[in-house]
Design a protein around this motif. Structure first.
Motif, mmCIF file in Angstrom:
data_model
loop_
_atom_site.group_PDB
_atom_site.id
_atom_site.type_symbol
_atom_site.label_atom_id
_atom_site.label_comp_id
_atom_site.label_asym_id
_atom_site.label_seq_id
_atom_site.Cartn_x
_atom_site.Cartn_y
_atom_site.Cartn_z
ATOM 1 N N GLY A 1 -15.413 17.833 -26.941
ATOM 2 C CA GLY A 1 -16.374 18.579 -28.015
ATOM 3 C C GLY A 1 -16.441 17.422 -29.130
ATOM 4 N N PRO A 2 -17.299 17.692 -29.920
ATOM 5 C CA PRO A 2 -17.556 16.642 -31.130
ATOM 6 C C PRO A 2 -16.390 15.992 -31.373
ATOM 7 C CG PRO A 2 -18.440 18.698 -31.706
ATOM 8 C CD PRO A 2 -17.297 18.964 -30.430
ATOM 9 N N ALA A 3 -16.353 14.709 -31.803
ATOM 10 C CA ALA A 3 -15.194 13.700 -32.107
ATOM 11 C C ALA A 3 -15.440 13.070 -33.251
ATOM 12 C CB ALA A 3 -14.931 12.744 -30.930
ATOM 13 N N LYS A 4 -14.609 12.916 -34.362
ATOM 14 C CA LYS A 4 -14.833 12.222 -35.496
ATOM 15 C C LYS A 4 -14.556 10.731 -35.043
ATOM 16 C CE LYS A 4 -13.902 16.126 -38.391
ATOM 17 N NZ LYS A 4 -14.374 16.449 -39.661
ATOM 18 N N ALA A 5 -15.072 9.663 -35.886
ATOM 19 C CA ALA A 5 -14.823 8.315 -35.553
ATOM 20 C C ALA A 5 -13.392 8.007 -35.754
ATOM 21 C CB ALA A 5 -15.473 7.397 -36.666
#
Length: 152
Positions: free
Chosen positions: A44-48
Motif C-alpha cells: 500500500g502507500p508508504a510514507k518516507a
C-alpha cells in the motif's frame, strides 16, 4: 485493493524504470533503484519515514533528505506517485500514469488502487482547453471503503 507486484512484475518494473531514465538522460542510481524496489514491495502507500528504517538496515543511517530526494526523483520521472492526502508514495503501475490517474483510497485498510483515468476526464480536458489551459497530467484521490473492507 492492495498494491502488490510479483517477482516477474518487479523485474519488469525495474527494467522499465531503467529504460525511462536512460531515455530521459537520467540515472537510476543504486539508491533510487532501492527506494523504487521498496515502494514496489509495499502492500500500500508508504510514507518516507516508513521506508527509512528499511533503507537504514542496508545502508547504515540514512537521513530523511536522502530518501526524499530519491522519492522526488521517482515522482518526477513518473515512476512513483505522491498521494497528497496521505503524504505517502506508491510505485507507479508503469504506463498507467501517462495522462491521468485516479487513486481509490480505502479509509479502513489504507489500501490505494491506481488506474488510468484518461477517459473519465475528457470533459475536464475539453473545458480547460476552452479556457486556454493545456492539462498535461491529472491525479485525483477518491476516499471511501474498498470491497474487501465492506465485506468484512
Amino acid at each position: 485493493m492492495s498494491h502488490q507486484h510479483g517477482p516477474q512484475d518487479r523485474a519488469q518494473h525495474i527494467a522499465e524504470a531503467v529504460r525511462r531514465c536512460d531515455a530521459a538522460g537520467e540515472s537510476l542510481t543504486p539508491l533510487r533503484r532501492r527506494v523504487l524496489e521498496l515502494l514496489i514491495d509495499q502492500h500500500g502507500p508508504a510514507k518516507a519515514y516508513d521506508l527509512l528504517p528499511l533503507l537504514d538496515s542496508e545502508r547504515g543511517q540514512a537521513k530523511p533528505p536522502t530518501i526524499y530526494r530519491a522519492l522526488d526523483f521517482l515522482v518526477r520521472m513518473g515512476l512513483a506517485h505522491r498521494i497528497e492526502s496521505l503524504n505517502a508514495f506508491v510505485a507507479c503501475d508503469v504506463g498507467a500514469c501517462a495522462r491521468s490517474t485516479i487513486f481509490l483510497i480505502c479509509e479502513k485498510c489504507g489500501g490505494a488502487e491506481e488506474f488510468d483515468a484518461g477517459h473519465a476526464l475528457v470533459d475536464l480536458a475539453e473545458a480547460a482547453k476552452k479556457d486556454g489551459f493545456a492539462i498535461h497530467r491529472t491525479m485525483i484521490e477518491a476516499s471511501g471503503v474498498c470491497s474487501a473492507c465492506q465485506a468484512a
